[in-house]
Design a protein around this motif. Sequence first.
Motif, PDB file in Angstrom:
ATOM      1  N   GLU A  30       0.816  -1.204   0.000  1.00  0.00           N
ATOM      2  CA  GLU A  30       0.000   0.000   0.000  1.00  0.00           C
ATOM      3  C   GLU A  30       0.853   1.258   0.000  1.00  0.00           C
ATOM      4  O   GLU A  30       1.929   1.280   0.586  1.00  0.00           O
ATOM      5  CB  GLU A  30      -0.905   0.004   1.249  1.00  0.00           C
ATOM      6  CG  GLU A  30      -0.177   0.204   2.595  1.00  0.00           C
ATOM      7  CD  GLU A  30       0.529  -1.024   3.155  1.00  0.00           C
ATOM      8  OE1 GLU A  30       0.621  -2.045   2.444  1.00  0.00           O
ATOM      9  OE2 GLU A  30       0.996  -0.966   4.309  1.00  0.00           O
ATOM     10  N   HIS A  77      -7.264  -5.742   0.846  1.00  0.00           N
ATOM     11  CA  HIS A  77      -6.386  -5.536   2.000  1.00  0.00           C
ATOM     12  C   HIS A  77      -5.582  -4.243   1.835  1.00  0.00           C
ATOM     13  O   HIS A  77      -5.530  -3.413   2.746  1.00  0.00           O
ATOM     14  CB  HIS A  77      -5.448  -6.735   2.188  1.00  0.00           C
ATOM     15  CG  HIS A  77      -4.435  -6.530   3.265  1.00  0.00           C
ATOM     16  ND1 HIS A  77      -4.585  -7.035   4.539  1.00  0.00           N
ATOM     17  CD2 HIS A  77      -3.270  -5.841   3.281  1.00  0.00           C
ATOM     18  CE1 HIS A  77      -3.561  -6.667   5.279  1.00  0.00           C
ATOM     19  NE2 HIS A  77      -2.730  -5.949   4.537  1.00  0.00           N
ATOM     20  N   GLU A  78      -4.960  -4.082   0.668  1.00  0.00           N
ATOM     21  CA  GLU A  78      -4.085  -2.912   0.481  1.00  0.00           C
ATOM     22  C   GLU A  78      -4.891  -1.617   0.477  1.00  0.00           C
ATOM     23  O   GLU A  78      -4.450  -0.600   1.018  1.00  0.00           O
ATOM     24  CB  GLU A  78      -3.257  -3.043  -0.800  1.00  0.00           C
ATOM     25  CG  GLU A  78      -2.443  -4.344  -0.943  1.00  0.00           C
ATOM     26  CD  GLU A  78      -1.592  -4.698   0.264  1.00  0.00           C
ATOM     27  OE1 GLU A  78      -1.315  -3.826   1.102  1.00  0.00           O
ATOM     28  OE2 GLU A  78      -1.214  -5.884   0.386  1.00  0.00           O
ATOM     29  N   HIS A 137      -5.772  -0.281   3.849  1.00  0.00           N
ATOM     30  CA  HIS A 137      -4.704   0.478   4.521  1.00  0.00           C
ATOM     31  C   HIS A 137      -4.903   1.992   4.397  1.00  0.00           C
ATOM     32  O   HIS A 137      -4.257   2.754   5.116  1.00  0.00           O
ATOM     33  CB  HIS A 137      -3.341   0.119   3.933  1.00  0.00           C
ATOM     34  CG  HIS A 137      -2.715  -1.082   4.559  1.00  0.00           C
ATOM     35  ND1 HIS A 137      -2.413  -1.129   5.898  1.00  0.00           N
ATOM     36  CD2 HIS A 137      -2.322  -2.268   4.038  1.00  0.00           C
ATOM     37  CE1 HIS A 137      -1.848  -2.308   6.163  1.00  0.00           C
ATOM     38  NE2 HIS A 137      -1.795  -3.019   5.059  1.00  0.00           N
ATOM     39  N   GLU A 159      -1.470  -2.915  10.250  1.00  0.00           N
ATOM     40  CA  GLU A 159      -1.716  -4.229   9.642  1.00  0.00           C
ATOM     41  C   GLU A 159      -2.870  -4.943  10.349  1.00  0.00           C
ATOM     42  O   GLU A 159      -3.642  -5.659   9.720  1.00  0.00           O
ATOM     43  CB  GLU A 159      -0.448  -5.099   9.682  1.00  0.00           C
ATOM     44  CG  GLU A 159       0.697  -4.600   8.813  1.00  0.00           C
ATOM     45  CD  GLU A 159       0.396  -4.562   7.327  1.00  0.00           C
ATOM     46  OE1 GLU A 159      -0.702  -4.989   6.914  1.00  0.00           O
ATOM     47  OE2 GLU A 159       1.259  -4.081   6.575  1.00  0.00           O
ATOM     48  N   ALA A 172      -6.037  -3.510   8.879  1.00  0.00           N
ATOM     49  CA  ALA A 172      -6.219  -3.936   7.476  1.00  0.00           C
ATOM     50  C   ALA A 172      -6.634  -5.405   7.433  1.00  0.00           C
ATOM     51  O   ALA A 172      -7.482  -5.805   6.634  1.00  0.00           O
ATOM     52  CB  ALA A 172      -4.938  -3.699   6.680  1.00  0.00           C
ATOM     53  N   TYR A 218      -0.255  -8.768  12.282  1.00  0.00           N
ATOM     54  CA  TYR A 218      -1.414  -9.231  11.498  1.00  0.00           C
ATOM     55  C   TYR A 218      -2.396 -10.029  12.364  1.00  0.00           C
ATOM     56  O   TYR A 218      -3.333  -9.466  12.928  1.00  0.00           O
ATOM     57  CB  TYR A 218      -0.944 -10.070  10.301  1.00  0.00           C
ATOM     58  CG  TYR A 218      -0.162  -9.278   9.269  1.00  0.00           C
ATOM     59  CD1 TYR A 218      -0.788  -8.790   8.124  1.00  0.00           C
ATOM     60  CD2 TYR A 218       1.200  -9.021   9.428  1.00  0.00           C
ATOM     61  CE1 TYR A 218      -0.085  -8.077   7.163  1.00  0.00           C
ATOM     62  CE2 TYR A 218       1.911  -8.304   8.478  1.00  0.00           C
ATOM     63  CZ  TYR A 218       1.267  -7.835   7.351  1.00  0.00           C
ATOM     64  OH  TYR A 218       1.969  -7.126   6.414  1.00  0.00           O
TER      65      TYR A 218
HETATM   66 ZN    ZN Z   1      -1.018  -4.819   4.984  1.00  0.00          ZN
END
Ligand code: ZN
Length: 598
Positions: free
Chosen positions: A337, A359-360, A363, A382, A385, A443
């Motif tokens: 991202e 996902h990106e 961000h 993270e 996201a 994550y």
């Molecule tokens: Zn990420």
Amino acid sequence: MQQAYKKGTRSPDGKPGKNYWQNHGRYNITVTAMPPDRNITGREQITYTNNSPDTLKNFVFKLILNIHKPGATRFGDADSDYLTSGIHVDSFSVNGQIKEWQEPEYHYTWQSVRLSKPLMPNDSAQLSLAWHYEISLRSGREGMIDSTTYFLAYFYPRIAVYDDYNGWDRMNFTDAQEFYNDFNDYTLAVNVPKNYIVWATGELQNLNDVLQPEYAQRLHSSMASDSVIHIAIQDELAAQKVTAPNDMNTWRWTANNISDVTVALSNHFVWDASSIVVDDATQRRASVQSAYNDTAEDFHHMVSFGRHALDWLSHNWPGVPYPFPKTTIFQGYAGMEYPMMVNDETYSDTVFSRFVAEHEIAHTWFPFYMGINETRYGFMDEGWATTFELLIGRSDLGQEKADYFYRQFRVQGWISDASAEEDIPIITPGNILDGAGLGNNEYGKASLGYLAIKDLLGDELFKKCLHEFINRWHGKHPVPWDFFYTFNDVSGMNLNWFWQNWYFSNYYTDLAIEKVDKNKNGYAVSIQNIGGYAAPVDVQVNYEDGNTETFHQTPALWKADQKNATVNIPTKKKIKSVQLKGGIFMDADETNNTWNAK
Ligand SMILES: [Zn+2]
């Protein structure tokens, strides 16, 4: 951190303190790329304002591209295609005074420069730099995509963040900790040869100067269109009729109050665009663009995927309108991202391509709208996201498929490995971790913590807390305690036991049924929390009559006693067996999750 609270830059109710400040830069950058020549040259003027109460005797510059130098400290290995001589500053001046530039020692990705005259509080300085670097042959986050397609990121010398809790950010970039930047204003000019298209962070200021009228018109109309418009297709690019017929074109961009700018350029990538309403109240639309090699099957869907992501994320989770005018999904070699830009790989599985794009793009809110210090507290970006990725995935694929994928992709690796380095507290500064410890903390574990507090508070209250956190801190630099205290403040609950449990411990998820006792109201199921995490759990009760009942327990189950809890099953029926089901909160040892009546 306690000093920041004493000085009143942060506040125990989670709001920015009455003395909160952050510094600001105005960047005017000109960059020139002449593919296939790998030399990238640039110059920039920076107006840097010191809003801190401190007198600055030096500046710290970030020179991230020095990660490519042989001998630089890196998380991963580097082959010869990755290596370059780093970034070179050719001239440097402060307030018009030419100064000698010292290359950093030990291939560091930052350099401290002593000022001949200190920068006083509320004063500003004018800096001017000229620089060059050789673009890396092997692209990861940035570099050459092919001989006539470049992706420039982290590419210009930038003044590091000077903040209220740590002073100058002198952290060395080792190719994992991604962003900690001030919110700056940018004007960006990109010089490229004719037939090259440029995509960049910001709003294009001169489309009529750089595109032929037909193509400028297509781009212009995409800004109000719900359908996908092919701005430039393969044949048109091959016929060299897309860009203005000058030897060199200068593409001009502006982006204000943003943490970074990124540039992509190519003479053969096709270009799609559309737009979507991201804010119902104002009917504001955001542009969604994609640039890719025509052979990449999945990228032909990318603008549709991007529109869906902006729509869903704006309206559901986080449920805050997409805060920028644009996103561009560029085909590169990363899943990475940048503000208003995404650099994603092509995959044969388009469901996975959509997943990565979602996902990106998620961000955008963390770390870009919220100025997260991702280098130190990556779980604050993270983790979010990854949480939004699951929630949009449930909407796309259904809960069963999305949860299965989340378990395999985000949780399994951590929970199935008993090594101590897998269970380092999430709050641990990211710069001192690598490998599994860093990945888990940023994550899976962080995301499970957010989903656990969502379960504890319920969606409505959780969203209220999240929105207030975003409302208080967007465009600023929140630290973990600003997040914890905001949730405490808005929920009206002291959740410190929960934050302590999830973010400051070396816990994991492992529950066990200790015993099941019959009593006058039914049964009492005694559960032991072996792993320690205050995770939600479904207690599934199977009755002798063949019926099954599920008693959902939120993490509140562990508030009074984090090691032992009792779940009462009020029933007149006879229980045959009881099972604990964690779902995405995978249990490290499932052998002790079932109780059977004798
Ligand atoms: Zn990420």
